[in-house]
Design an enzyme around this catalytic site. Structure first.
Site, PDB file in Angstrom:
ATOM      1  N   GLU A  28       0.872  -1.165   0.000  1.00  0.00           N
ATOM      2  CA  GLU A  28       0.000   0.000   0.000  1.00  0.00           C
ATOM      3  C   GLU A  28       0.913   1.220   0.000  1.00  0.00           C
ATOM      4  OE1 GLU A  28      -2.721   0.295   3.305  1.00  0.00           O
ATOM      5  OE2 GLU A  28      -3.495   2.215   2.562  1.00  0.00           O
ATOM      6  N   ARG A  82       5.508 -12.862   9.666  1.00  0.00           N
ATOM      7  CA  ARG A  82       6.204 -11.635   9.298  1.00  0.00           C
ATOM      8  C   ARG A  82       7.545 -11.550  10.028  1.00  0.00           C
ATOM      9  NH1 ARG A  82       4.128  -6.432   9.854  1.00  0.00           N
ATOM     10  NH2 ARG A  82       2.326  -7.188   8.762  1.00  0.00           N
ATOM     11  N   LYS A 111       4.340   0.756   9.531  1.00  0.00           N
ATOM     12  CA  LYS A 111       4.478   1.981   8.745  1.00  0.00           C
ATOM     13  C   LYS A 111       3.856   3.172   9.466  1.00  0.00           C
ATOM     14  CE  LYS A 111       3.147   0.080   4.786  1.00  0.00           C
ATOM     15  NZ  LYS A 111       2.590   0.025   3.427  1.00  0.00           N
TER      16      LYS A 111
HETATM   17  P1  ATP Z   1       2.682  -2.262   8.093  1.00  0.00           P
HETATM   18  O1  ATP Z   1       1.980  -3.179   9.038  1.00  0.00           O
HETATM   19  O2  ATP Z   1       4.098  -1.957   8.430  1.00  0.00           O
HETATM   20  O3  ATP Z   1       1.901  -1.037   7.758  1.00  0.00           O
HETATM   21  P2  ATP Z   1       1.626  -3.567   5.866  1.00  0.00           P
HETATM   22  O4  ATP Z   1       1.527  -5.030   5.885  1.00  0.00           O
HETATM   23  O5  ATP Z   1       0.377  -2.816   6.131  1.00  0.00           O
HETATM   24  O6  ATP Z   1       2.814  -3.099   6.769  1.00  0.00           O
HETATM   25  P3  ATP Z   1       1.758  -3.400   3.051  1.00  0.00           P
HETATM   26  O7  ATP Z   1       2.141  -2.247   2.220  1.00  0.00           O
HETATM   27  O8  ATP Z   1       0.355  -3.860   3.029  1.00  0.00           O
HETATM   28  O9  ATP Z   1       2.202  -3.028   4.520  1.00  0.00           O
HETATM   29  O10 ATP Z   1       2.745  -4.609   2.801  1.00  0.00           O
HETATM   30  C1  ATP Z   1       3.055  -5.132   1.530  1.00  0.00           C
HETATM   31  C2  ATP Z   1       3.467  -6.556   1.685  1.00  0.00           C
HETATM   32  O11 ATP Z   1       4.563  -6.677   2.586  1.00  0.00           O
HETATM   33  C3  ATP Z   1       2.344  -7.387   2.265  1.00  0.00           C
HETATM   34  O12 ATP Z   1       2.218  -8.556   1.475  1.00  0.00           O
HETATM   35  C4  ATP Z   1       2.784  -7.698   3.659  1.00  0.00           C
HETATM   36  O13 ATP Z   1       2.341  -8.963   4.038  1.00  0.00           O
HETATM   37  C5  ATP Z   1       4.312  -7.650   3.551  1.00  0.00           C
HETATM   38  N1  ATP Z   1       4.907  -7.269   4.829  1.00  0.00           N
HETATM   39  C6  ATP Z   1       4.673  -6.154   5.545  1.00  0.00           C
HETATM   40  N2  ATP Z   1       5.371  -6.160   6.699  1.00  0.00           N
HETATM   41  C7  ATP Z   1       6.080  -7.330   6.715  1.00  0.00           C
HETATM   42  C8  ATP Z   1       6.979  -7.937   7.644  1.00  0.00           C
HETATM   43  N3  ATP Z   1       7.309  -7.354   8.792  1.00  0.00           N
HETATM   44  N4  ATP Z   1       7.503  -9.145   7.321  1.00  0.00           N
HETATM   45  C9  ATP Z   1       7.185  -9.733   6.161  1.00  0.00           C
HETATM   46  N5  ATP Z   1       6.344  -9.227   5.255  1.00  0.00           N
HETATM   47  C10 ATP Z   1       5.780  -8.031   5.519  1.00  0.00           C
HETATM   48 MG    MG Z   2      -1.278  -3.629   4.851  1.00  0.00          MG
END
Ligand code: ATP
Ligand code: MG
Length: 561
Positions: A36, A262, A272
C-alpha cells in the site's frame, strides 16, 4: 543478480508450489508484491519482496509489483516512487509496468453489482459504530442489521446512487451477506465499500466509493492471474473470506492465499504507521534517516542489496512468529562489506603527532592496498609528512598495564603502511589537562612499517598527514531504541527512543583518496568499522555514516553455542 548466488533454501511455500506443479493444478507460477503506497518500505517488506520475487525467478514465473491504492486519504505519489526505487535497488525486476489496484475499480464495481443481484450483498445504513456493535464478539454471535433484508431492487438502486455521490461520507456501506453467527468475525457480513470523498492520486475524483481490502485483494490477484498469493499470518482468518468472494464469481480465476510469519527484529519497529510518526514528529531526519529500518534508510546507512538478500535467505520462511536478533542482520552486512569495502584511514577524534626528526616540508607517498580480501583491488597512494593526526585514544600519558600497546612516553608503535615512531614528549594544557600534541621520533630503517632486526612492535595505529588530510564530518549511530522491544514496558514506543542514537563528529580527518568517492560508497576505516559516503557530502566537506563496527557479536554468539 549475480549467478553465483546460492539457491534459496526450500520452505513450506515452495513445497506447496512443487506439489501444485506435480499434480498439474498449476503449470505456471505467478506471485505479487502488493504494497500500500502509504509509506516507505522497511526491512520486513524486504523479506516479502525476496520471497515473492525469489519464487518467481526460481520457477521461471512472474512477480507483479502491484500498488494496493484503495485508500486515497493516506496514499501519495512520493511513496509510489520510493517503493519502485527500493524494489529495483534490492535487485528485482517486475518486468515492465507496475500494476495498480485502482485500475480495477470499474471491474470490481461490476462484480459488486453481480453479488447484489444474487442477493449476496446489501446496502446498510448503520453507522460504523453500530456495525461494530451488531457484529458481536468471539463469544457473542452478531445480530442482523435492520437493513439486511432490503430487496435486490432497493440495494441496486442505493448502491448506484452511492457511487453517483448522492450520500454523505460514512452514511452508507455495501456489505456482503454471509453469516452474522459465524465463528469467524470476518465472515459476519464484512463491509465491501464505503463512501469517502478524497482525491485519488490516479483516479482523481472519479470515485467516492472505495473497496475494502478483503473484497478487493482477491479480485486483484485473480485479474492478474496470481497463482500463489503470499501474505502475512494476520490474514489467516481472512482466508475464508478471500475464498468466499471468489467463489461467488465462479467464472474468475481462483488464486490460493498462503500465509507466512512476518519478520520482527529486536530494537526495531516495523509498522508503517509508527515509522510515519517518527518522521512527522521529527524524531528522525526523514524516511531515509540511517537509523530507520526503511530500505532507503538502510541504504543510506551503508547496507548493500546483497547483504539484505543474504539476510532474508538466512532467516527463512515459516508459519511461526518469532523475533530475529539484529546482530544477524549486522553479521550479514559485515560479511558482505568485508569483501567489497575499500580500506582507508580516518582519524575521528584527532590529536596532533609531530615527528621531530622528520625533515620539514618533506612528503613521502606510501602505497596502501585497497582491500586485502581482493587481490585485484589495487592500491592507493597515502601521503606522509612531519605532522600527522592520530586518534586521541591512541595516546596515554602513562601506559596503564603491560598489555597496552599504543603510544605513551617511551613506547614505540607502528604507523600503518609507514614507519615505527617512538614517543619522546607531549604537551598538555595546564588548565584543562587536554593533551595538545605528541612528539615522536621515527626510525628511517622501518620504512613500510617493519624492520629486519627482530624488534617487537605490537601496536599499529592509523593516521593521516595533517597537511594532506581532508576535514570531514562523521555521523555515528546506535540503535534508535535502547530497548529490545520498543514500547514493551510503557506501551509507548516513543519512550524507548535513545536520545543519543546519533553523534556527529565535525572535526574528523580522512586521507585524500576518499574525496573522490561517490555517495553510498562503502569504506572500512582501519580499526574503526565500516562507513559509507553520505549524499550530504560536498566538495569541501565529505560526510560519512558509520554503517557498523568491526566486532561481530553474532559470530561470537554462534561460537559460544
Ligand atoms: P505495516 O503493518 O508496516 O503497515 P503492511 O503489511 O500494512 O505493513 P503493506 O504495504 O500492506 O504493509 O505490505 C506489503 C506486503 O509486505 C504485504 O504482502 C505484507 O504482508 C508484507 N509485509 C509487511 N510487513 C512485513 C513484515 N514485517 N515481514 C514480512 N512481510 C511483511
Ligand atoms: Mg497492509
Amino acid at each position: 543478480m549475480a549467478d553465483d548466488e546460492k539457491k534459496a533454501p526450500s520452505n513450506f511455500i515452495r513445497d506447496i508450489i512443487n506439489s501444485d506443479l506435480e499434480s498439474g493444478k498449476r503449470t505456471v507460477i505467478q506471485t505479487r508484491f502488493p504494497p500500500e503506497p502509504n509509506g516507505y518500505l522497511h526491512i520486513g517488506h524486504a523479506k516479502s519482496i525476496c520471497l515473492n520475487f525469489g519464487i518467481a525467478k526460481d520457477y521461471n514465473g512472474k512477480c507483479n509489483l502491484r500498488f494496493d491504492d484503495t485508500n486515497p486519504s493516506k496514499e501519495e505519489q512520493e511513496y509510489i516512487d520510493s517503493i519502485q526505487n527500493d524494489v529495483s535497488w534490492l535487485g528485482f525486476d517486475w518486468g515492465g509496468e507496475a500494476f495498480y489496484a485502482s485500475d480495477y475499480f470499474d471491474k470490481m464495481y461490476e462484480w459488486a453489482l453481480i453479488l447484489i443481484k444474487a442477493g449476496k450483498a446489501y446496502v446498510d445504513d448503520l453507522s460504523a459504530e453500530e456495525i461494530r456493535e451488531y457484529r458481536g464478539t468471539l463469544t457473542k454471535p452478531g445480530k442482523p442489521s435492520p437493513y439486511r433484508d432490503r430487496s435486490v431492487e432497493d440495494n441496486l438502486d442505493l448502491f448506484v446512487r452511492m457511487k453517483e455521490g448522492e450520500f454523505e461520507d460514512g452514511s452508507k456501506v455495501l456489505r456482503a451477506k454471509i453469516d452474522m453467527e459465524s465463528g469467524n468475525l470476518n465472515m459476519r457480513d464484512p463491509v465491501m465499500y464505503r463512501i469517502v470523498r478524497a482525491e485519488h492520486p490516479r483516479q482523481g475524483n472519479k470515485w467516492c466509493i472505495y473497496p475494502m481490502y478483503d473484497w478487493a485483494h482477491g479480485l486483484e490477484d485473480s485479474i492478474e492471474g496470481v497463482t500463489h498469493s503470499i501474505c502475512t499470518l494476520e490474514f489467516e482468518d481472512h482466508r475464508p473470506l478471500y475464498n468466499w468472494f471468489l467463489d461467488q464469481l465462479p467464472e474468475l480465476f481462483h488464486p490460493q492465499q498462503i500465509e507466512f510469519a512476518r519478520l520482527n527484529l529486536n530494537y526495531t519497529i516495523m509498522s508503517k504507521r509508527k515509522l510515519l510518526q517518527l518522521v512527522k514528529e521529527d524524531h528522525v531526519n526523514g524516511w531515509d534517516d540511517p537509523r530507520m529500518p526503511t530500505i532507503s534508510g538502510m541504504r543510506r546507512r551503508g547496507y548493500t542489496p546483497e547483504s539484505l538478500r543474504d539476510f532474508c535467505s538466512r532467516i527463512g520462511v515459516s508459519k511461526v512468529d518469532s523475533t530475529v536478533d539484529i546482530a544477524l542482520l549486522e553479521h550479514c552486512l559485515r560479511e558482505d562489506l568485508n569483501k567489497r569495502a575499500l580500506r582507508r584511514m580516518a582519524v575521528l577524534k584527532p590529536l596532533k603527532l609531530i615527528i621531530d626528526n622528520y625533515p620539514e616540508g618533506e612528503v613521502e607517498w606510501f602505497d596502501g592496498e585497497n582491500n586485502p580480501e581482493d587481490p585485484d583491488g589495487g592500491t592507493r597512494k597515502i601521503p606522509f609528512s612531519r605532522e600527522l593526526w592520530i586518534e586521541q585514544d591512541d595516546f596515554r600519558e602513562e601506559a596503564p598495564n603491560k598489555k597496552y600497546f599504543r603510544l605513551a612516553p617511551g613506547k614505540e608503535i607502528r604507523l600503518k603502511h609507514a614507519y615505527y615512531v617512538k614517543c619522546v614528549d607531549y604537551k598538555k594544557d595546564p588548565e584543562t589537562g587536554e593533551i595538545l600534541e605528541v612528539h615522536c621520533t621515527y626510525d628511517p630503517a622501518s620504512k613500510g612499517g617493519w624492520t629486519d632486526d627482530g624488534r617487537k612492535v605490537k601496536g599499529t595505529s592509523h593516521w593521516v598527514s595533517a597537511e594532506h588530510a581532508v576535514k570531514s564530518e562523521v555521523r555515528l549511530y546506535s540503535h534508535l531504541f535502547n530497548n529490545e522491544a520498543p514500547g514493551a514496558a510503557t506501551g509507548n514506543f516513543l519512550d524507548d527512543i535513545d536520545p543519543d542514537s546519533l553523534e556527529i563528529l565535525e572535526n574528523c580527518w580522512v586521507e585524500p583518496a576518499l574525496v573522490e568517492e561517490k555517495a553510498f560508497t562503502s569504506v572500512q576505516f582501519l580499526r574503526q568499522g565500516y562507513f559509507c559516503v553520505d549524499p550530504d557530502s560536498t566538495a569541501d566537506k565529505p560526510v560519512f555514516n558509520k554503517t557498523v563496527g568491526l566486532r561481530d557479536t553474532w559470530a561470537k554468539i554462534q561460537r559460544k553455542n
